[in-house]
Scaffold this motif. Structure first.
Motif, PDB file in Angstrom:
ATOM      1  N   THR A  60       0.974  -1.144  -0.142  1.00  0.00           N
ATOM      2  CA  THR A  60       0.104   0.130   0.049  1.00  0.00           C
ATOM      3  C   THR A  60       0.774   1.167  -0.009  1.00  0.00           C
ATOM      4  N   GLU A  61       0.312   2.433   0.057  1.00  0.00           N
ATOM      5  CA  GLU A  61       0.820   3.743  -0.230  1.00  0.00           C
ATOM      6  C   GLU A  61       1.714   3.881   1.070  1.00  0.00           C
ATOM      7  N   LYS A  62       1.268   3.169   2.371  1.00  0.00           N
ATOM      8  CA  LYS A  62       1.900   3.136   3.666  1.00  0.00           C
ATOM      9  C   LYS A  62       3.220   2.326   3.748  1.00  0.00           C
ATOM     10  N   THR A  63       3.506   1.543   2.694  1.00  0.00           N
ATOM     11  CA  THR A  63       4.562   0.262   2.983  1.00  0.00           C
ATOM     12  C   THR A  63       6.038   1.343   2.674  1.00  0.00           C
ATOM     13  N   LYS A  64       6.975   0.696   3.707  1.00  0.00           N
ATOM     14  CA  LYS A  64       8.072   1.159   3.471  1.00  0.00           C
ATOM     15  C   LYS A  64       9.249  -0.068   3.454  1.00  0.00           C
ATOM     16  N   ASN A  65       8.773  -0.914   4.040  1.00  0.00           N
ATOM     17  CA  ASN A  65       9.817  -2.107   3.739  1.00  0.00           C
ATOM     18  C   ASN A  65       9.291  -3.379   2.980  1.00  0.00           C
ATOM     19  N   ILE A  66       9.909  -3.970   2.121  1.00  0.00           N
ATOM     20  CA  ILE A  66       9.170  -5.010   1.123  1.00  0.00           C
ATOM     21  C   ILE A  66      10.308  -6.217   1.072  1.00  0.00           C
ATOM     22  N   VAL A  67       9.481  -7.356   1.170  1.00  0.00           N
ATOM     23  CA  VAL A  67       9.870  -8.561   0.811  1.00  0.00           C
ATOM     24  C   VAL A  67       9.685  -9.105  -0.557  1.00  0.00           C
ATOM     25  N   ILE A  68      10.941  -9.389  -1.295  1.00  0.00           N
ATOM     26  CA  ILE A  68      10.456  -9.737  -3.040  1.00  0.00           C
ATOM     27  C   ILE A  68      10.611 -11.309  -2.533  1.00  0.00           C
ATOM     28  N   GLU A  69       9.645 -12.066  -3.318  1.00  0.00           N
ATOM     29  CA  GLU A  69       9.600 -13.251  -3.402  1.00  0.00           C
ATOM     30  C   GLU A  69       9.558 -13.865  -4.749  1.00  0.00           C
ATOM     31  N   SER A  70      10.604 -14.976  -5.312  1.00  0.00           N
ATOM     32  CA  SER A  70      10.714 -15.564  -6.613  1.00  0.00           C
ATOM     33  C   SER A  70      10.804 -16.878  -6.265  1.00  0.00           C
ATOM     34  N   ALA A  71       9.952 -17.629  -6.512  1.00  0.00           N
ATOM     35  CA  ALA A  71      10.003 -19.109  -6.186  1.00  0.00           C
ATOM     36  C   ALA A  71       9.738 -19.995  -7.390  1.00  0.00           C
ATOM     37  N   TRP A  72       9.805 -21.343  -7.388  1.00  0.00           N
ATOM     38  CA  TRP A  72       9.487 -22.331  -8.295  1.00  0.00           C
ATOM     39  C   TRP A  72       8.446 -23.337  -7.683  1.00  0.00           C
ATOM     40  N   TRP A  73       7.215 -23.330  -8.324  1.00  0.00           N
ATOM     41  CA  TRP A  73       6.243 -24.126  -7.747  1.00  0.00           C
ATOM     42  C   TRP A  73       6.028 -25.271  -8.791  1.00  0.00           C
ATOM     43  N   ASP A  74       5.525 -26.299  -8.037  1.00  0.00           N
ATOM     44  CA  ASP A  74       5.310 -27.657  -8.861  1.00  0.00           C
ATOM     45  C   ASP A  74       4.090 -27.249  -9.788  1.00  0.00           C
ATOM     46  N   PRO A  75       4.216 -27.547 -11.051  1.00  0.00           N
ATOM     47  CA  PRO A  75       3.171 -27.147 -11.930  1.00  0.00           C
ATOM     48  C   PRO A  75       1.776 -27.878 -11.665  1.00  0.00           C
ATOM     49  N   ALA A  76       1.662 -29.149 -11.435  1.00  0.00           N
ATOM     50  CA  ALA A  76       0.447 -29.847 -11.282  1.00  0.00           C
ATOM     51  C   ALA A  76      -0.256 -29.241  -9.924  1.00  0.00           C
ATOM     52  N   THR A  77       0.377 -28.976  -8.960  1.00  0.00           N
ATOM     53  CA  THR A  77      -0.169 -28.542  -7.749  1.00  0.00           C
ATOM     54  C   THR A  77      -0.890 -27.279  -7.878  1.00  0.00           C
ATOM     55  N   VAL A  78      -0.025 -26.067  -8.827  1.00  0.00           N
ATOM     56  CA  VAL A  78      -0.514 -24.838  -8.930  1.00  0.00           C
ATOM     57  C   VAL A  78      -1.862 -24.980  -9.988  1.00  0.00           C
ATOM     58  N   ARG A  79      -1.826 -25.908 -10.983  1.00  0.00           N
ATOM     59  CA  ARG A  79      -3.128 -26.219 -11.728  1.00  0.00           C
ATOM     60  C   ARG A  79      -4.197 -26.514 -11.264  1.00  0.00           C
ATOM     61  N   LYS A  80      -4.003 -27.370 -10.175  1.00  0.00           N
ATOM     62  CA  LYS A  80      -5.008 -27.899  -9.336  1.00  0.00           C
ATOM     63  C   LYS A  80      -5.770 -26.856  -8.479  1.00  0.00           C
ATOM     64  N   MET A  81      -4.913 -26.198  -7.952  1.00  0.00           N
ATOM     65  CA  MET A  81      -5.375 -24.900  -6.886  1.00  0.00           C
ATOM     66  C   MET A  81      -6.167 -23.755  -7.741  1.00  0.00           C
ATOM     67  N   SER A  82      -5.582 -23.782  -8.912  1.00  0.00           N
ATOM     68  CA  SER A  82      -6.048 -22.555  -9.848  1.00  0.00           C
ATOM     69  C   SER A  82      -7.567 -22.819 -10.332  1.00  0.00           C
ATOM     70  N   ARG A  83      -7.815 -24.285 -10.513  1.00  0.00           N
ATOM     71  CA  ARG A  83      -9.142 -24.675 -10.955  1.00  0.00           C
ATOM     72  C   ARG A  83     -10.235 -24.768  -9.732  1.00  0.00           C
ATOM     73  N   ARG A  84      -9.471 -25.259  -8.660  1.00  0.00           N
ATOM     74  CA  ARG A  84     -10.275 -25.317  -7.465  1.00  0.00           C
ATOM     75  C   ARG A  84     -10.791 -24.025  -6.772  1.00  0.00           C
ATOM     76  N   HIS A  85     -10.148 -23.024  -7.174  1.00  0.00           N
ATOM     77  CA  HIS A  85     -10.443 -21.943  -6.679  1.00  0.00           C
ATOM     78  C   HIS A  85     -11.025 -20.945  -7.531  1.00  0.00           C
ATOM     79  N   GLY A  86     -10.995 -21.409  -8.927  1.00  0.00           N
ATOM     80  CA  GLY A  86     -11.523 -20.474  -9.950  1.00  0.00           C
ATOM     81  C   GLY A  86     -10.922 -19.157 -10.505  1.00  0.00           C
ATOM     82  N   LEU A  87      -9.509 -19.384 -10.155  1.00  0.00           N
ATOM     83  CA  LEU A  87      -8.531 -18.414 -10.121  1.00  0.00           C
ATOM     84  C   LEU A  87      -7.492 -18.520 -11.246  1.00  0.00           C
ATOM     85  N   HIS A  88      -7.753 -17.871 -12.584  1.00  0.00           N
ATOM     86  CA  HIS A  88      -6.782 -18.240 -13.537  1.00  0.00           C
ATOM     87  C   HIS A  88      -5.898 -16.673 -13.483  1.00  0.00           C
TER      88      HIS A  88
END
Length: 718
Positions: A231-259
């Motif tokens: 938000t505009e109040k943020t001063k300190n930031i954590v940057i994330e860059s990860a590698w996720w299992d494709p099958a797990t992401v696909r199932k979660m995306s469909r389960r929650h209707g989030l593409h």
């Protein structure tokens, strides 16, 4: 997706205009379907195959362009060198922390991987004392050009890097993370997470989340959490860059209707080695736009490596598949331009061990390498040749019989259709004509209750197809299907072949387009009864026509049909005593339950039994020179006596001149006592040798026919 050719040219400098660049990219499989805009606002409308997530970004397309034109590609590692000395990332200084799994030592921001198989690598950086403000105009304009809405410099940095190099990243407000750490774990059943779209989602133990010490703060690889967003109040930031299992992401995306843009890439396989450089690029952009400073070194937790196995490439196999003897040096040059490393293997030469770059997860086999060589060499450069083959086409044992049935069905006006292989339990029980003791084949992972078992009959699918057409005002419908049904017999899977004909009342020859479904609880009107009876006879003629090509001494009919047929307008066909078909009008109760808007007629053919008879040998004979004689016989019979019994009795007389014996008219009521009916029968007599004389032959044969019918209990009417 949209990409900017000007952005692509920041990494590669081909000496061609945008239109030629688009054509050349398309020729190697990176399709540009259209070009819009002009100058710096030019946009490529791209169609990137789902197997090429590496090309769903500007740098990936630039890599392809560099390979096409054999020009240098700007290396991403050089980008971090542009930072001022006091803002250099630890990737540039090669001083980041790397671990083999578990939790880190004393580091700026501890990362704990409880699910290393699903998240084998997690890279993070911390920036402190930055300012959240609108992005620079160049960044905002480029995002708008790709239909992305600028939000703030920190969030825009993650979106910019995603479209630049194809690696999704995420930023958290460090001050909103409880416990000063991030944990990758499975969610607990019933746990809540409010995602960035403002929707509170109920999680299950199948969901993978990024959590702080108290709660989930992100749905791994899909969407971040609302309560830890920038938000505009943020001063300190954590940057994330990860590698996720494709099958797990696909199932979660469909389960929650989030593409999302992130899930679209993660579920296709992201570059394992890009986590560090993407994290550095986001940090660089935030520091340039909002100031602040890096807090500590890069945190890079690596639970396991994702090195791909070497692929053996044989020059002789390349020649065999492509049909062209490309020079060995040309093959190696193409692969090197695409980022592959080739090392000679074996003692005899002509063979290489190829190391696949981390961004090409779609390349797994030798044939994949051969495809890469072919597309970069140019498909249009190969000569047109036919593949070599030995022998000839071998037909399946039932090919001729299939062709005979299909040809006749098409000639009768039926269109071939294909129905779903899966049906519901209810339909399997209602329409099954399986052998005694046969069981249905259950699906281990059915998509719905309506498609939970393998079909045991073609009837449900045919009824669905007829209903689909009727619901779209197609009244005149004739369909047929030839396929297998499935069942378990004594523990073994059986796949008997069946054929099914379906026609609406309006389509059957001789019927009228009256579409009302008859109710058996009510007495049909004389007109309805006559129309439906005539339609049944016409449909019976279609079935007889289909059975015509098959050898057999005797085609007979009885009334032993399934319960889903109309009891008065259905029959079973037997060829030499073996049942080969059942057909007729679908029972009105069944038609009503399936909401059919018109009466329909169906026929089921048992192709296994039918094909055992073989096809008739085609024979020809000259047309008879002598005229035929027809004689009519009017009889009264009890309802229990069928025409089939009459036909058999007459055929058993063995009259050499008898060409046909058929019913002409049936009458009930009037002076005919209840339980009986009047039938008019017609015999056709014809000789190939002489003109039949009434007083010599016809009278005697007619007397034999009358006697045979009287033995059945019939009373001749005069």
């Amino acid at each position: 997706m949209k990409l900017s050719p000007q952005w692509i040219r920041e990494f590669v400098d081909p000496a061609v205009d945008d239109h030629r660049l688009a054509e050349d990219l398309t020729s190697v499989g990176i399709a540009v379907e259209g070009i819009s805009g002009s100058g710096p606002d030019t946009v490529f409308e791209m169609e990137i195959g789902t197997n090429r997530p590496d090309a769903m970004n500007h740098y990936g397309v630039a890599r392809e362009a560099a390979a096409i034109y054999e020009v240098p590609l700007k290396q991403l590692s050089a980008l971090s060198d542009q930072l001022p000395a006091n803002k250099q990332t630890s990737a540039a200084k090669a001083a980041h922390h790397s671990f083999s799994g578990g939790t880190t030592e004393v580091v700026p921001f501890p990362i704990i991987l409880e699910e290393p198989e699903l998240c084998p690598r997690f890279t993070a950086r911390v920036i402190r004392g930055t300012r959240i403000q609108p992005s620079q105009e160049k960044i905002a304009n480029r995002l708008r050009l790709l239909d992305q809405r600028p939000i703030s410099n920190a969030v825009d940095a993650t979106n910019y890097v995603l479209w630049e190099i194809g690696k999704p990243t995420h930023v958290y407000d460090q001050d909103l993370l409880a416990g000063g750490k991030l944990i990758v774990r499975k969610a607990r059943d019933g746990e809540k997470l409010k995602t960035l779209d403002g929707v509170e989602r109920t999680l299950t133990s199948e969901d993978l989340v990024v959590a702080d010490a108290k709660r989930p703060v992100g749905l791994a690889g899909v969407m971040g959490g609302y309560d830890s967003m920038i938000t505009e109040k943020t001063k300190n930031i954590v940057i994330e860059s990860a590698w996720w299992d494709p099958a797990t992401v696909r199932k979660m995306s469909r389960r929650h209707g989030l593409h999302t843009d992130a899930s679209h890439r993660f579920e296709r396989g992201a570059d394992f080695e890009s986590t560090v450089v993407s994290c550095d690029l986001v940090a660089e952009m935030i520091l340039e736009s909002g100031g602040g400073e890096l807090h500590g070194d890069l945190v890079d937790v690596v639970a396991r490596k994702m090195d791909q196995a070497l692929i053996v490439l044989r020059v002789a196999e390349v020649w065999r598949i492509l049909g062209s003897k490309l020079k060995e040096a040309e093959m190696l040059r193409i692969l090197k331009r695409l980022g592959f490393e080739c090392v000679p293997a074996g003692l005899t030469g002509g063979q290489f061990d190829v190391k696949v770059p981390s961004w090409r997860l779609d390349v797994e086999r030798e044939i994949d390498l051969i495809e890469e060589i072919a597309r970069l060499h140019g498909y249009d450069k190969f000569e047109n040749t036919l593949p070599a083959y030995s022998g000839a086409v071998v037909e399946l044992p039932h090919a001729a019989a299939d062709a005979a049935v299909r040809k006749r069905a098409l000639a009768l006006g039926y269109n071939e259709a294909i129905s779903l292989t899966f049906i519901s339990h209810a339909d399997a029980e209602k329409f099954s004509v399986s052998a005694a003791g046969a069981k249905v084949l259950e699906l281990e992972n059915p998509q719905s209750e309506e498609a939970s078992v393998m079909r045991t009959s073609l009837v449900p699918g045919m009824l669905d197809m007829l209903a689909w057409n009727l619901n779209r005002d197609s009244e005149d419908v004739r369909l047929f299907e030839m396929a297998q049904v499935y069942e378990l017999v004594d523990g073994a899977r059986a796949e008997p072949r069946r054929a099914c004909l379906g026609a609406t009342l309006a389509a059957v020859k001789g019927s009228t387009p009256a579409g009302a479904i008859l109710d058996l609880s009510k007495e049909p009107t004389k007109g309805e009864h006559a129309a439906a009876t005539e339609a049944f006879r016409a449909f019976k003629g279609d079935v007889e026509n289909l059975l015509g090509p098959f050898a057999g001494e005797d085609l007979s009919f009885d009334r032993q049909t399934a319960e889903y047929f109309h009891p008065g307008r259905s029959a079973r066909a037997l060829l030499d005593g073996a049942p080969v078909a059942q057909f007729g009008q679908i029972h009105p109760d069944v038609a009503g339950a399936r909401k059919l808007r018109q009466d329909v007629f169906l026929a089921e053919l048992d192709l296994e039994n039918l094909y055992r008879h073989g096809l008739r040998e085609p024979l020809s004979a000259p047309l008879p020179k002598y005229p035929a004689v027809e004689r009519d016989f009017s009889f009264i019979f009890a309802d229990a006596i069928s025409f089939e019994e009459m036909r058999k009795a007459v055929m058993e007389l063995g009259l050499s001149a008898l060409r046909s014996f058929s019913p002409v008219e049936i009458f009930r009521g009037g002076s005919i006592e209840p339980g009986h009916y009047s039938i008019l029968l017609r015999a056709k007599l014809q000789s190939a040798e002489e003109t039949l004389r009434d007083d010599v032959q016809v009278v005697g044969w007619s007397a034999k026919i009358v006697a045979a019918l009287q033995e059945l209990g019939g009373t001749q009417r005069v």
